[in-house]
Design a protein around this motif. Structure first.
Motif, PDB file in Angstrom:
ATOM      1  N   THR A  37       0.898  -1.188   0.012  1.00 42.41           N
ATOM      2  CA  THR A  37       0.142   0.058  -0.085  1.00 42.41           C
ATOM      3  C   THR A  37       0.949   1.389   0.074  1.00 42.41           C
ATOM      4  O   THR A  37       0.568   2.297  -0.602  1.00 42.41           O
ATOM      5  CB  THR A  37      -0.897   0.115   1.145  1.00 42.41           C
ATOM      6  OG1 THR A  37      -1.668  -1.090   1.256  1.00 42.41           O
ATOM      7  CG2 THR A  37      -1.611   1.158   1.482  1.00 42.41           C
ATOM      8  N   VAL A  38       1.948   1.334   0.633  1.00 41.89           N
ATOM      9  CA  VAL A  38       2.843   2.424   1.040  1.00 41.89           C
ATOM     10  C   VAL A  38       3.309   2.531  -0.467  1.00 41.89           C
ATOM     11  O   VAL A  38       3.487   3.837  -0.972  1.00 41.89           O
ATOM     12  CB  VAL A  38       3.893   2.192   1.890  1.00 41.89           C
ATOM     13  CG1 VAL A  38       4.943   3.234   1.718  1.00 41.89           C
ATOM     14  CG2 VAL A  38       3.492   2.158   3.277  1.00 41.89           C
ATOM     15  N   GLY A  39       3.756   1.399  -1.222  1.00 38.51           N
ATOM     16  CA  GLY A  39       4.404   1.670  -2.524  1.00 38.51           C
ATOM     17  C   GLY A  39       3.250   2.208  -3.566  1.00 38.51           C
ATOM     18  O   GLY A  39       3.646   2.948  -4.351  1.00 38.51           O
ATOM     19  N   ARG A  40       2.164   1.833  -3.471  1.00 42.98           N
ATOM     20  CA  ARG A  40       1.108   2.374  -4.283  1.00 42.98           C
ATOM     21  C   ARG A  40       0.712   3.911  -4.152  1.00 42.98           C
ATOM     22  O   ARG A  40       0.398   4.617  -4.971  1.00 42.98           O
ATOM     23  CB  ARG A  40      -0.432   1.492  -4.220  1.00 42.98           C
ATOM     24  CG  ARG A  40      -0.154  -0.028  -4.728  1.00 42.98           C
ATOM     25  CD  ARG A  40      -1.454  -0.571  -5.029  1.00 42.98           C
ATOM     26  NE  ARG A  40      -2.324  -0.753  -3.751  1.00 42.98           N
ATOM     27  CZ  ARG A  40      -2.210  -1.861  -3.010  1.00 42.98           C
ATOM     28  NH1 ARG A  40      -1.531  -2.968  -3.571  1.00 42.98           N
ATOM     29  NH2 ARG A  40      -2.799  -2.170  -1.790  1.00 42.98           N
ATOM     30  N   LEU A  41       0.823   4.205  -2.829  1.00 44.84           N
ATOM     31  CA  LEU A  41       0.508   5.607  -2.553  1.00 44.84           C
ATOM     32  C   LEU A  41       1.624   6.310  -3.029  1.00 44.84           C
ATOM     33  O   LEU A  41       1.197   7.451  -3.534  1.00 44.84           O
ATOM     34  CB  LEU A  41       0.392   5.705  -1.007  1.00 44.84           C
ATOM     35  CG  LEU A  41      -0.729   5.317  -0.210  1.00 44.84           C
ATOM     36  CD1 LEU A  41      -0.586   5.245   1.127  1.00 44.84           C
ATOM     37  CD2 LEU A  41      -1.928   5.763  -0.744  1.00 44.84           C
ATOM     38  N   GLU A  42       2.936   5.926  -2.956  1.00 43.44           N
ATOM     39  CA  GLU A  42       3.996   6.745  -3.491  1.00 43.44           C
ATOM     40  C   GLU A  42       3.921   6.974  -4.787  1.00 43.44           C
ATOM     41  O   GLU A  42       4.537   7.811  -5.738  1.00 43.44           O
ATOM     42  CB  GLU A  42       5.352   6.148  -2.831  1.00 43.44           C
ATOM     43  CG  GLU A  42       5.529   6.177  -1.505  1.00 43.44           C
ATOM     44  CD  GLU A  42       6.980   5.689  -1.167  1.00 43.44           C
ATOM     45  OE1 GLU A  42       7.713   5.137  -2.279  1.00 43.44           O
ATOM     46  OE2 GLU A  42       7.450   5.495  -0.143  1.00 43.44           O
ATOM     47  N   ALA A  43       3.236   5.905  -5.660  1.00 44.26           N
ATOM     48  CA  ALA A  43       3.088   6.110  -6.874  1.00 44.26           C
ATOM     49  C   ALA A  43       1.832   6.822  -7.583  1.00 44.26           C
ATOM     50  O   ALA A  43       1.608   6.972  -8.669  1.00 44.26           O
ATOM     51  CB  ALA A  43       2.940   4.540  -7.653  1.00 44.26           C
ATOM     52  N   GLY A  44       1.015   7.293  -6.445  1.00 44.10           N
ATOM     53  CA  GLY A  44       0.019   7.932  -6.592  1.00 44.10           C
ATOM     54  C   GLY A  44      -1.282   7.255  -6.614  1.00 44.10           C
ATOM     55  O   GLY A  44      -2.469   7.814  -7.537  1.00 44.10           O
ATOM     56  N   GLN A  45      -1.391   5.981  -6.502  1.00 44.58           N
ATOM     57  CA  GLN A  45      -2.504   5.208  -6.758  1.00 44.58           C
ATOM     58  C   GLN A  45      -3.224   4.790  -5.360  1.00 44.58           C
ATOM     59  O   GLN A  45      -2.575   4.335  -4.285  1.00 44.58           O
ATOM     60  CB  GLN A  45      -2.088   3.620  -7.193  1.00 44.58           C
ATOM     61  CG  GLN A  45      -1.268   3.617  -8.352  1.00 44.58           C
ATOM     62  CD  GLN A  45      -0.623   2.474  -8.807  1.00 44.58           C
ATOM     63  OE1 GLN A  45      -0.612   1.569  -8.196  1.00 44.58           O
ATOM     64  NE2 GLN A  45       0.354   2.506 -10.003  1.00 44.58           N
ATOM     65  N   PHE A  46      -4.262   5.531  -5.116  1.00 42.33           N
ATOM     66  CA  PHE A  46      -4.948   5.532  -3.775  1.00 42.33           C
ATOM     67  C   PHE A  46      -6.456   4.579  -3.885  1.00 42.33           C
ATOM     68  O   PHE A  46      -6.926   4.477  -4.983  1.00 42.33           O
ATOM     69  CB  PHE A  46      -5.576   7.084  -3.655  1.00 42.33           C
ATOM     70  CG  PHE A  46      -4.269   7.969  -3.214  1.00 42.33           C
ATOM     71  CD1 PHE A  46      -4.565   9.299  -3.101  1.00 42.33           C
ATOM     72  CD2 PHE A  46      -3.024   7.600  -3.266  1.00 42.33           C
ATOM     73  CE1 PHE A  46      -3.620  10.297  -3.135  1.00 42.33           C
ATOM     74  CE2 PHE A  46      -2.185   8.602  -3.118  1.00 42.33           C
ATOM     75  CZ  PHE A  46      -2.469   9.855  -3.123  1.00 42.33           C
ATOM     76  N   GLY A  47      -6.379   4.268  -2.516  1.00 43.44           N
ATOM     77  CA  GLY A  47      -7.529   3.083  -2.346  1.00 43.44           C
ATOM     78  C   GLY A  47      -8.716   3.839  -1.924  1.00 43.44           C
ATOM     79  O   GLY A  47      -8.839   5.221  -1.616  1.00 43.44           O
TER      80      GLY A  47
END
Length: 230
Positions: A37-47
């Motif tokens: 999840t941290v990696g996705r957030l850093e890539a601008g991908q939010f849940g």
């Protein structure tokens, strides 16, 4: 969340992680958010659970959610504003009541962060009605608030801004400041700071201040003037 740039939020999270030297898994251990999840957030991908996720990350890295969203840090900005106060006002602030300290911060947040802290939203975060918050900000009688209510407000503001709770709860009713001659206030502030750093018990410190005030009152006027000039 649409009004905030997701890429900028991701970059702030990545910068915090890098500043602490954390890998994704170390960031997960620090925040309680999975490394994926941290990696996705850093890539601008939010849940869908972004608010609670950002809150965990903010708490883990000692920043505010507002900082992650906007890049602005209420604690840093407020402390900077206090440092710009004239020395006399900074000295008197040490003796300000907890309600006065809370009011100062609320006024600052609403003036400097109008988009992030509008009155209605700030009232909801503090568990107050908008009208009650408005009265507090505009200067209602401090005695309307019980010590328990003051502590609760301080706890909520500490969560919102990351300003330590003890900053809100220190200070007294102002009677001490009124008893200390203005020209001696700076000396008393330095004394209190040194005593706090040395671990002097508060009750002993209070007794010492009372004795110093009494001694100063009993000094002849000429002696006081001579001492100030020396």
């Amino acid at each position: 969340m649409n009004q905030f740039n997701r890429q900028h939020i991701g970059k702030r999270i990545a910068a915090l992680r890098a500043a602490h030297g954390d890998s994704l898994r170390q960031a997960a251990a620090r925040t309680g958010v999975s490394h994926t999840t941290v990696g996705r957030l850093e890539a601008g991908q939010f849940g869908t659970s972004l608010n609670s996720t950002l809150r965990k990350i903010a708490e883990g890295y000692g920043v505010t959610v507002e900082y992650l969203l906007t890049g602005r840090d209420p604690q840093h900005d407020f402390e900077s504003s206090l440092r710009r106060l004239p020395p006399e006002e900074r000295n008197r602030l040490y003796f300000a009541s907890p309600v006065t300290r809370i009011r100062m911060l609320l006024q600052f947040l609403m003036a400097e962060y109008p988009a992030e802290f509008p009155l209605d939203r700030l009232a909801a975060r503090l568990g107050m009605s908008p009208e009650s918050l408005r009265r507090l900000v505009e200067g209602c009688d401090d005695r309307q608030f019980t010590p328990e209510e003051v502590r609760r407000l301080g706890e909520q503001l500490a969560k919102v801004t990351s300003i330590p709770l003890h900053w809100f709860l220190s200070g007294d009713s102002g009677e001490l400041a009124a008893a200390i001659p203005p020209e001696m206030l700076g000396a008393y502030v330095r004394l209190i700071k040194k005593a706090a750093e040395a671990g002097v018990r508060p009750d002993l410190l209070e007794m010492a201040i009372d004795l110093l005030i009494l001694k100063h009152r009993e000094m002849p006027a000429g002696s006081q003037n001579g001492r100030r000039g020396g």
